[in-house]
Design a protein around this motif. Structure first.
Motif, short mmCIF file in Angstrom:
data_model
loop_
_atom_site.label_atom_id
_atom_site.label_comp_id
_atom_site.label_asym_id
_atom_site.label_seq_id
_atom_site.Cartn_x
_atom_site.Cartn_y
_atom_site.Cartn_z
N THR A 113 -9.41 2.02 1.33
CA THR A 113 -9.70 1.92 -0.10
C THR A 113 -8.96 0.76 -0.73
O THR A 113 -9.54 -0.05 -1.48
CB THR A 113 -9.33 3.24 -0.80
N TYR A 114 -7.66 0.65 -0.44
CA TYR A 114 -6.86 -0.45 -1.01
C TYR A 114 -7.35 -1.81 -0.53
O TYR A 114 -7.38 -2.79 -1.28
CB TYR A 114 -5.39 -0.27 -0.63
N ARG A 115 -7.76 -1.86 0.75
CA ARG A 115 -8.25 -3.13 1.29
C ARG A 115 -9.54 -3.55 0.59
O ARG A 115 -9.71 -4.71 0.21
CB ARG A 115 -8.50 -2.98 2.79
N ASP A 116 -10.46 -2.58 0.41
CA ASP A 116 -11.73 -2.91 -0.24
C ASP A 116 -11.51 -3.32 -1.68
O ASP A 116 -12.17 -4.25 -2.18
CB ASP A 116 -12.67 -1.70 -0.17
N GLN A 117 -10.61 -2.64 -2.36
CA GLN A 117 -10.33 -2.99 -3.75
C GLN A 117 -9.72 -4.38 -3.85
O GLN A 117 -10.04 -5.14 -4.76
CB GLN A 117 -9.41 -1.95 -4.38
N ALA A 118 -8.85 -4.73 -2.90
CA ALA A 118 -8.25 -6.07 -2.90
C ALA A 118 -9.29 -7.14 -2.64
O ALA A 118 -9.17 -8.27 -3.13
CB ALA A 118 -7.14 -6.15 -1.84
N SER A 154 0.83 -1.21 0.00
CA SER A 154 0.00 0.00 0.00
C SER A 154 0.87 1.25 0.00
O SER A 154 0.56 2.24 -0.69
CB SER A 154 -0.92 0.00 1.23
N GLY A 203 -12.35 -6.93 -3.64
CA GLY A 203 -13.34 -6.90 -4.70
C GLY A 203 -14.55 -6.06 -4.41
O GLY A 203 -15.57 -6.15 -5.10
N VAL A 246 -16.53 -2.79 -4.58
CA VAL A 246 -16.56 -1.63 -5.47
C VAL A 246 -17.07 -0.44 -4.67
O VAL A 246 -18.16 -0.47 -4.10
CB VAL A 246 -17.46 -1.87 -6.69
N THR A 247 -16.27 0.62 -4.59
CA THR A 247 -16.66 1.84 -3.90
C THR A 247 -16.92 2.93 -4.92
O THR A 247 -16.18 3.07 -5.90
CB THR A 247 -15.57 2.31 -2.92
N GLN A 297 -6.64 11.91 -3.40
CA GLN A 297 -7.41 10.92 -2.66
C GLN A 297 -7.32 11.16 -1.15
O GLN A 297 -8.32 11.04 -0.43
CB GLN A 297 -6.90 9.51 -2.98
#
Length: 455
Positions: free
Chosen positions: A160-165, A132, A167, A169-170, A146
């Motif tokens: 944000t990086y955790r949610d994207q990893a 990250s 899957g 979608v924000t 950001q």
């Protein structure tokens, strides 16, 4: 040896030759001094004649050998410490040695992401942290935007990086670009639309059109029982992006759009409230951040009637009702104020407006009237309550008057012109839209949380 024996014999004879008829005077100083001198002198003589013995003591200092760290491991440790500092978990100077400060930073990092706070990074936690950090550096200006747009700052990047990893979608904050003069864009605003049966629902609508101003039509009925509620967090992200595009916050001297200036100050106050609550959470004993969030979420239903009353009652009546609630809570004012500041932070961070507004109401009743500004913002913008610009002015007056009369500013205290800016924006004569009313909510009973704050 002969001389020593002869000397001792003479001394004994001299003592024996003293006439027995001469009594010794008990108060004779010479006699007492002589006895003491004799005892000390004989001891000195005996010690002088004893053969000297040399005692040698060997001292061996034992030091715990520090575990050797390879240069590669030390370099990785330094990068971990640098990454922790970057994301807002202070670990001190990156020296490659994991001491107490670094362990504490690791624990805070773990708590923030919902991991067990062990102070020891697992392989996954370490890899995610370093990846990250490298990703954030590679992002350059995009990363800076950001961070500026996220109410959690650099820590929000980790989410944000955790949610994207994972899957997840924000929704990205919309970017506002200059539009031709023939295009009208209606900003995100909560609209109260009547449904059959006399109930109301709050929706967020974005409408664009060309030529004449676009008008909104009736919304389609929703039979699944779900409604879209305006998100203050998303709204503030959008405001932050526009502010950065404009080159900074609106000032009293360059104010053009009074509504946008108030939006900027609203979101700024929200950020300060979140930060203050997070500092208080660090001093709470016996509760994890997750437990505190759950306790504050349960506090929302208890304050929902007072929050709803903001849109239909004058400020003095609402304050009187909240004052009765405070008296019946059974909590000491200082304890209740600290709890309200924590729940204010949680409410804004989780986008729970009943918790946030309810906490601000309690603080304003407890004598911290500078928080009255928040109710003014909510009523003026329509977040968490029905939009009532006419009722908002009294709450703005409460907050502004408190600061102008010497109360400590709670939002952006470093800007002495802030009160003047808000006052000019509020009372600049901007038009007010037609106002609807929102029915009162009858919540289930809920207990007020209690947190012990250690100074």
């Amino acid at each position: 040896m002969f001389i020593k024996q002869f000397t001792m014999a003479c001394a004994a004879a001299a003592v024996m030759s003293v006439p027995a008829m001469t009594p010794a005077k008990a108060d004779s100083g010479d006699f007492a001094a002589g006895i003491v001198a004799g005892v000390i002198g004989s001891a000195v003589v005996r010690n002088a004649n004893k053969p000297k013995r040399t005692v040698r003591r060997s001292t061996r200092s034992t030091r715990a050998a520090k575990p050797r760290i390879s240069s590669a491991q030390r370099a990785e440790n330094r990068e971990v410490q640098t990454a922790l500092n970057y994301f807002g978990f202070p670990s001190g100077s990156p020296d490659g040695v994991f001491g107490k400060k670094t362990r504490a930073a690791v624990s805070n990092y773990q708590v923030h992401l919902g991991y067990a706070a062990t102070g020891q990074l697992t392989s996954y936690e370490k890899d995610f942290l370093l990846q990250s950090y490298r990703r954030a550096l590679a992002g350059g200006p995009t990363t800076t935007q950001q961070i500026a747009a996220n109410p959690l700052g650099p820590r929000g990047l980790l989410n944000t990086y955790r949610d994207q990893a994972a899957g997840v979608v924000t929704a990205a904050a919309p970017t506002v670009q200059a539009a031709p003069s023939t295009t009208t864009v209606v900003a995100l605003q909560p609209q109260v639309l009547p449904l059959q049966g006399g109930t109301t629902t709050t929706t967020t609508t974005t409408v664009s059109g060309t030529g004449a101003a676009a008008t909104t039509g009736a919304a389609l009925p929703n039979f699944l029982g779900t409604t879209e509620v305006a998100s203050l967090a998303s709204h503030c992200n959008q405001v932050s992006l526009i502010t950065s595009t404009n080159g900074g916050f609106t000032t009293e001297a360059n104010i053009v759009d009074a509504s946008f200036a108030l939006n900027e100050q609203f979101c700024l106050a929200r950020t300060y409230a979140i930060a203050e609550g997070e500092q208080l959470v660090a001093s709470v004993q016996g509760f994890t951040p997750q437990q505190i969030e759950q306790q504050c979420a349960g506090f929302g239903p208890a304050m929902a009637p007072h929050v709803a009353a903001l849109s239909v009652k004058p400020s003095d009546q609402v304050s009187a009702d909240v004052g009765k609630f405070v008296l019946n809570s059974g909590m000491a004012p200082a304890q209740l104020a600290g709890t309200a500041k924590i729940c204010l932070s949680v409410g804004y961070r989780t986008d729970n407006m009943d918790v946030a507004i309810g906490s601000a109401l309690i603080l304003s009743v407890l004598g911290e009237q500078a928080y009255g500004e928040l109710m003014g913002h909510h009523l003026a913008q329509g977040f968490g309550v029905t939009k009532r610009a006419d009722l908002s002015t009294a709450w703005y007056e409460m907050g502004l008057n408190a600061v102008e009369q010497g109360a400590t500013p709670v939002f952006n205290p470093g800007d002495p012109q802030r009160s003047a800016l808000i006052r000019k924006a509020v009372f600049s004569g901007t038009s007010q839209s037609q106002i609807g009313t929102q029915p009162l909510v009858q919540p289930a009973g809920a207990a007020l949380p209690t947190f012990s704050i250690q100074n």
